[in-house]
Structure formats: C-alpha cells, structure tokens
Design an enzyme around this catalytic site. Structure first.
Site, PDB file in Angstrom:
ATOM      1  N   ASP A   1      14.095  33.614  19.889  1.00 26.51           N
ATOM      2  CA  ASP A   1      14.392  35.046  19.888  1.00 26.51           C
ATOM      3  C   ASP A   1      15.609  35.320  19.003  1.00 26.51           C
ATOM      4  O   ASP A   1      16.354  34.412  18.636  1.00 26.51           O
ATOM      5  CB  ASP A   1      14.557  35.588  21.311  1.00 26.51           C
ATOM      6  CG  ASP A   1      13.780  36.893  21.487  1.00 26.51           C
ATOM      7  OD1 ASP A   1      13.728  37.672  20.510  1.00 26.51           O
ATOM      8  OD2 ASP A   1      13.228  37.132  22.567  1.00 26.51           O
ATOM      9  N   GLU A   2      15.802  36.599  18.678  1.00 21.42           N
ATOM     10  CA  GLU A   2      16.808  36.944  17.670  1.00 21.42           C
ATOM     11  C   GLU A   2      18.234  36.611  18.108  1.00 21.42           C
ATOM     12  O   GLU A   2      19.095  36.362  17.270  1.00 21.42           O
ATOM     13  CB  GLU A   2      16.697  38.430  17.288  1.00 21.42           C
ATOM     14  CG  GLU A   2      17.105  39.451  18.344  1.00 21.42           C
ATOM     15  CD  GLU A   2      16.048  39.658  19.435  1.00 21.42           C
ATOM     16  OE1 GLU A   2      14.934  39.134  19.281  1.00 21.42           O
ATOM     17  OE2 GLU A   2      16.369  40.328  20.434  1.00 21.42           O
TER      18      GLU A   2
ATOM     19  N   LYS B   1       8.505  30.777  18.511  1.00 25.66           N
ATOM     20  CA  LYS B   1       9.589  31.431  17.771  1.00 25.66           C
ATOM     21  C   LYS B   1      10.810  31.588  18.668  1.00 25.66           C
ATOM     22  O   LYS B   1      10.665  31.963  19.832  1.00 25.66           O
ATOM     23  CB  LYS B   1       9.118  32.822  17.323  1.00 25.66           C
ATOM     24  CG  LYS B   1      10.083  33.542  16.434  1.00 25.66           C
ATOM     25  CD  LYS B   1       9.586  34.940  16.077  1.00 25.66           C
ATOM     26  CE  LYS B   1      10.077  35.992  17.037  1.00 25.66           C
ATOM     27  NZ  LYS B   1      11.536  36.102  17.182  1.00 25.66           N
TER      28      LYS B   1
ATOM     29  N   GLN C   1       2.811  38.654  17.219  1.00 22.33           N
ATOM     30  CA  GLN C   1       3.857  37.961  17.952  1.00 22.33           C
ATOM     31  C   GLN C   1       3.994  38.630  19.319  1.00 22.33           C
ATOM     32  O   GLN C   1       4.200  39.841  19.387  1.00 22.33           O
ATOM     33  CB  GLN C   1       5.153  38.088  17.142  1.00 22.33           C
ATOM     34  CG  GLN C   1       6.132  36.966  17.320  1.00 22.33           C
ATOM     35  CD  GLN C   1       6.953  37.089  18.564  1.00 22.33           C
ATOM     36  OE1 GLN C   1       7.090  36.126  19.321  1.00 22.33           O
ATOM     37  NE2 GLN C   1       7.465  38.259  18.823  1.00 22.33           N
TER      38      GLN C   1
ATOM     39  N   HIS D   1      13.436  38.059  10.974  1.00 22.63           N
ATOM     40  CA  HIS D   1      13.550  38.997  12.094  1.00 22.63           C
ATOM     41  C   HIS D   1      14.461  40.120  11.630  1.00 22.63           C
ATOM     42  O   HIS D   1      15.441  39.877  10.931  1.00 22.63           O
ATOM     43  CB  HIS D   1      14.112  38.287  13.328  1.00 22.63           C
ATOM     44  CG  HIS D   1      13.917  39.080  14.590  1.00 22.63           C
ATOM     45  ND1 HIS D   1      14.567  40.269  14.813  1.00 22.63           N
ATOM     46  CD2 HIS D   1      13.144  38.862  15.673  1.00 22.63           C
ATOM     47  CE1 HIS D   1      14.194  40.747  16.004  1.00 22.63           C
ATOM     48  NE2 HIS D   1      13.318  39.906  16.545  1.00 22.63           N
TER      49      HIS D   1
ATOM     50  N   LYS E   1       6.485  48.643  21.914  1.00 26.36           N
ATOM     51  CA  LYS E   1       7.562  49.249  22.708  1.00 26.36           C
ATOM     52  C   LYS E   1       8.672  49.851  21.845  1.00 26.36           C
ATOM     53  O   LYS E   1       9.589  50.481  22.369  1.00 26.36           O
ATOM     54  CB  LYS E   1       8.166  48.186  23.633  1.00 26.36           C
ATOM     55  CG  LYS E   1       8.947  47.101  22.909  1.00 26.36           C
ATOM     56  CD  LYS E   1       9.496  46.017  23.848  1.00 26.36           C
ATOM     57  CE  LYS E   1      10.296  44.992  23.072  1.00 26.36           C
ATOM     58  NZ  LYS E   1      10.688  43.820  23.845  1.00 26.36           N
TER      59      LYS E   1
ATOM     60  N   LYS F   1      10.351  34.081  26.910  1.00 26.08           N
ATOM     61  CA  LYS F   1      11.136  35.062  27.668  1.00 26.08           C
ATOM     62  C   LYS F   1      11.495  34.411  28.991  1.00 26.08           C
ATOM     63  O   LYS F   1      10.680  33.664  29.525  1.00 26.08           O
ATOM     64  CB  LYS F   1      10.336  36.342  27.894  1.00 26.08           C
ATOM     65  CG  LYS F   1       9.917  37.075  26.623  1.00 26.08           C
ATOM     66  CD  LYS F   1      11.075  37.735  25.909  1.00 26.08           C
ATOM     67  CE  LYS F   1      10.632  38.305  24.559  1.00 26.08           C
ATOM     68  NZ  LYS F   1      11.669  39.043  23.846  1.00 26.08           N
TER      69      LYS F   1
HETATM   70  O1  LIG Z   1      11.250  39.630  21.075  1.00 22.95           O
HETATM   71  C1  LIG Z   1      10.566  40.429  20.510  1.00 22.95           C
HETATM   72  C2  LIG Z   1       9.281  40.866  21.081  1.00 22.95           C
HETATM   73  O2  LIG Z   1       9.153  40.517  22.452  1.00 22.95           O
HETATM   74  P1  LIG Z   1       8.040  41.178  23.381  1.00 22.95           P
HETATM   75  O3  LIG Z   1       6.714  40.730  22.835  1.00 22.95           O
HETATM   76  O4  LIG Z   1       8.289  40.649  24.756  1.00 22.95           O
HETATM   77  O5  LIG Z   1       8.206  42.663  23.292  1.00 22.95           O
HETATM   78  C3  LIG Z   1      11.021  40.870  19.149  1.00 22.95           C
HETATM   79  O6  LIG Z   1      12.391  40.664  19.029  1.00 22.95           O
HETATM   80  C4  LIG Z   1      10.651  42.250  18.780  1.00 22.95           C
HETATM   81  O7  LIG Z   1       9.428  42.072  18.214  1.00 22.95           O
HETATM   82  C5  LIG Z   1      11.514  42.943  17.753  1.00 22.95           C
HETATM   83  O8  LIG Z   1      10.922  44.103  17.288  1.00 22.95           O
HETATM   84  P2  LIG Z   1      10.293  44.299  15.847  1.00 22.95           P
HETATM   85  O9  LIG Z   1       9.224  43.273  15.659  1.00 22.95           O
HETATM   86  O10 LIG Z   1       9.736  45.694  15.872  1.00 22.95           O
HETATM   87  O11 LIG Z   1      11.397  44.134  14.877  1.00 22.95           O
HETATM   88 MG   LIG Z   2      13.076  39.413  20.209  1.00 28.86          MG
END
Ligand SMILES: O=C(COP(=O)(O)O)[C@H](O)[C@H](O)COP(=O)(O)O
Ligand SMILES: [Mg+2]
Length: 416
Positions: free
Chosen positions: A180-181, A178, A361, A270, A311, A152
């Site tokens: 990020d998306e 990993k 994660q 993801h 979250k 991040k």
């Molecule tokens: O980047 C993150 C988590 O970052 P952080 O740990 O800072 O919140 C993921 O994209 C989320 O997990 C997606 O959500 P999900 O796993 O529910 O699909």
């Molecule tokens: Mg993410």
C-alpha cells in the site's frame, strides 16, 4: 526594446510544431480583462515579470504566447518555445508551465488541463520500458486485465502476515501483490524482511499454480535511500518496484526510472496526493496532465481511477486511459490501473467502461470476502473470466462459488 505583459499575447500566432502547447482554464481576477490575465499567465510561465523590462537580442524568442482566448469556455491556450525547456528535466518544465502562475493574483483560479507535447520535448524523456507489455512479458495475464491486490489493513500486518496474505491472493488467482502507498519501512513490517518473505511466498505460489506471479514493492523513500531499495529489489529478484510518484516528486521518479533501466525493473506508479492538485475542478493540475508527466518520466503502470465505479473521485478515466495508449512520438504506452473500492460485482461494468487493457487492483474487495483472501481472489478472477466469456456473473456462480458469495455480499454497489 521593452517587453511587458501585452507582448505575451498574440491571437494571430500560429503555434509551431515544436512548441509545447498548454490548455488552461482560468478565472480572471475581478480587475483583470481576459487579455490581461492571459498575457500574465504566458509571461510569468516563460520569461516575463510584472515590470516592463528592457531586453536585447534574442531573449524574446523564449517568450510564451497566449494565442487563444475563449471567454465563454473559460479557456486560454499558450504556446511555449521548445528552447525554453531543459531537455529531459520534468521539474524544470513544471516550474514553467505549472509554477508561479498557480498563485498569481491576476487569476482567481487557474487549472492546467492538457498539454500537447512536441517531439523535441518528448524525445528527451525515456518513457516506459514495458508499458502494457508487462501483461505478457512479465506476467501471464495475456488478453485479460492484470489482477493485483493490496493487503488490508493497509499498515499493521507484520512482514510474515503480509507475505502470507500475498500467497493466499496469488494462489487464488491474482497476478500481483502490491504494497500500500503508506507501507514502506516501518518497525512492524521492515522493508527487507517484507521483500524476502514476500518473494519466498511468490515462488511458492508460482510453483503451485504454474503461473507467473509478481510483487509490487513500495520503494518510496527519500532520494538515495530509494535507489538503494531499487537495487535491493533487483538483487532479490523482483520484476517491479512501486513508487508514490506525487509525494516522491518527479525528479526522484526520473532517478528511479534510470536505475530501473539498469535492472530491467518495471515501475508501478501510485498517485497518492494527486487529488491535492486535481480534485478542485477549477484549479490546479489535471489528472490528465499528471498522467502525461508520469508517462514521459517512464512509469509502466499508473492509477487513473475507476470511471466513477469506486470509492474515490475520478476525473475522466476513459479519456486519460486513451491518452496513455495513444501514439505520442514513439513513447511506449502505460497500463492504466483501476483501483479504489473495487470488488467482483463491479467487474462487468468496469470492463465495459474501460476495456480489458487495464490492471484491476482490489484490496477490501478481496480481503473482505466472507471466506477470506483466497476466496476473494478467486471471486475476482472468476468475475473477469466470466465477463470475458460473455456470461453474467450470476450465470457463472456454479463454476465460481466464491464469486456468488461476493456478489451476494456486495452486489454491484459503489462503496463510499
Ligand atoms: O489501496 C487502495 C485501494 O484499496 P481498496 O481496493 O481497498 O479500496 C489504493 O490506494 C487506491 O486505489 C488509491 O486510489 P486510486 O487508485 O484512485 O489512486
Ligand atoms: Mg492504497
């Protein structure tokens, strides 16, 4: 012979073992009886239309049958003959069971809740190559949850910064870095630079820790480009690729799965955008079904939520994870990923709710640690080790001072 909507309803029908059975929740439109609405759902999702048709021969063998209507529960069950489906084509299956019916005026709301996939349909799909075996076959996670982190800010770091964050996290104790998306191939962090820099740092972290470390490289891209990225990942020595499976689409996921088999690469799924389909409880396609589709198509890990500790909104993480591990006509299992707002203080409750056969994660829950990424990774690893040893986190603070700092900062709060 004429067929019309009523011909798709038969409450006496006993589904065959070879039928694909779908469970829908529906809200019939104001001018529709339950029977009328159920017949329309079965019709439009198989081979009927609004007008009565004259048909000959065996065409009706491909018709679906609404065989169960539970008005008080709002449930309709439909059985689809296996021959309706092109073997191994997820787009074709979804165009039937989750296609036009999602927008029919006969129903105000309709949600595909669950599917019972027969052997004949399952056998045409590859399923995962590794599934939860990645924990021991590719990683050194053995009996503990696999641990992953996503740098991040999620976009904005240069390739070098990204790889450096990875190194700190790997050395601190996570198994996987990993992407990020929404990080793919942008000018501030080009794909190939990130790949080479991250793998160089992975090798450094492996030799310093003596543990196997790996990288979940986001290869998400339009069609052919994505396959080229898969090839590049393999050439450079990755063990995994990551795909945004919903935004990419299932046809592309199936292509990636084929290409990954050639290279022995595992797939991390993801699920960004899943909530567009599954968040409104009365409509769409449930996360349970999305996870089933992903398993058939052959991903090795998929995000399934945090059992409400994180979250983001979650749908029945426990039940979905159980399905991903259950025996389904010989398909390999899938390792569920808990992610989204996790931090060390949540680990005991998370493991209590979800067990240890998961991947944890954490992004902000590692990089937001007051002493930085390495300390954040140590805190997460410490939380897992202490919990598996049966010790409350507070009791482990002498052994893991970084954990004590994290617990001081975040406690057991669920972030929003
Ligand atoms: O980047 C993150 C988590 O970052 P952080 O740990 O800072 O919140 C993921 O994209 C989320 O997990 C997606 O959500 P999900 O796993 O529910 O699909
Ligand atoms: Mg993410």
């Amino acid at each position: 012979m004429g067929i019309s909507y009523e011909d798709f309803l038969d409450r006496e029908y006993e589904p065959l073992a070879s039928d694909l059975r779908c469970r829908f929740s529906i809200e019939p439109a104001a001018d529709m009886s339950w029977a009328d609405a159920a017949g329309r759902v079965a019709s439009e999702s198989s081979n009927g239309t609004w007008a009565e048709l004259d048909v000959e021969g065996s065409v009706t063998d491909l018709s679906a049958t609404a065989y169960e209507i539970d008005e008080s529960a709002g449930i309709v069950e439909v059985a689809y003959p296996e021959a309706l489906f092109e073997p191994g084509s997820m787009p074709q299956i979804l165009s039937c069971i989750a296609g036009n019916i999602m927008g029919m005026k006969a129903v105000d709301r309709i949600r595909l809740l669950d599917c019972e996939w027969p052997a004949a349909v399952v056998d045409a799909f590859p399923g995962p190559q590794y599934g939860s075996a990645v924990k021991s076959e590719i990683l050194d996670a053995g009996d503990r949850p696999a641990l992953a982190t996503v740098p991040k800010p999620k976009v904005g770091l240069s390739s070098e910064q990204h790889a450096e964050v990875g190194y700190e996290a790997w050395v601190g104790g996570v198994d996987l870095l990993k992407d990020d998306e929404n990080l793919t191939d942008q000018s501030f962090n080009p794909f190939e630079d990130r790949l080479t820099e991250s793998l160089a740092q992975r090798d450094r972290a492996e030799s310093e820790t003596g543990e196997r470390k790996s990288y979940l490289l986001n290869v998400t891209a339009p069609g052919g480009e994505m396959l080229e990225r898969v090839d590049l990942a393999a050439e450079h020595g990755c063990e995994f690729v990551m795909v945004d499976v919903v935004t990419t689409g299932w046809a592309a996921v199936q292509q990636v799965r084929q290409r990954c088999e050639r290279h022995g690469l595992a797939i991390h799924a993801h699920r960004a955008m899943h909530a567009a389909f599954d968040r409104v409880p009365s409509h769409g396609v449930s996360m349970r079904v999305i996870a089933q589709i992903a398993r058939l198509c052959g991903v090795d890990h998929i995000h399934t939520g945090t059992a409400d500790l994180g979250k983001l909104e979650n749908e029945d993480t426990v039940g979905i994870n159980e399905w991903l591990r259950s025996d389904r006509h010989g398909l390999s299992d899938v390792l569920p990923v808990a992610s989204g707002g996790l931090h060390p203080g949540l680990v005991p409750e998370l493991l209590d709710r979800l067990g240890e056969e998961i991947m944890i994660q954490a992004g902000g829950g590692i990089h937001g640690h007051p002493d930085g990424t390495r300390a954040g990774a140590r805190a997460l690893r410490g939380a897992v080790e202490a919990t598996q040893d049966g010790r409350p986190l507070e009791a482990a603070s002498a052994e893991y001072p970084e954990l004590a700092t994290a617990v001081d900062k975040w406690g057991t709060a669920t972030p929003r």
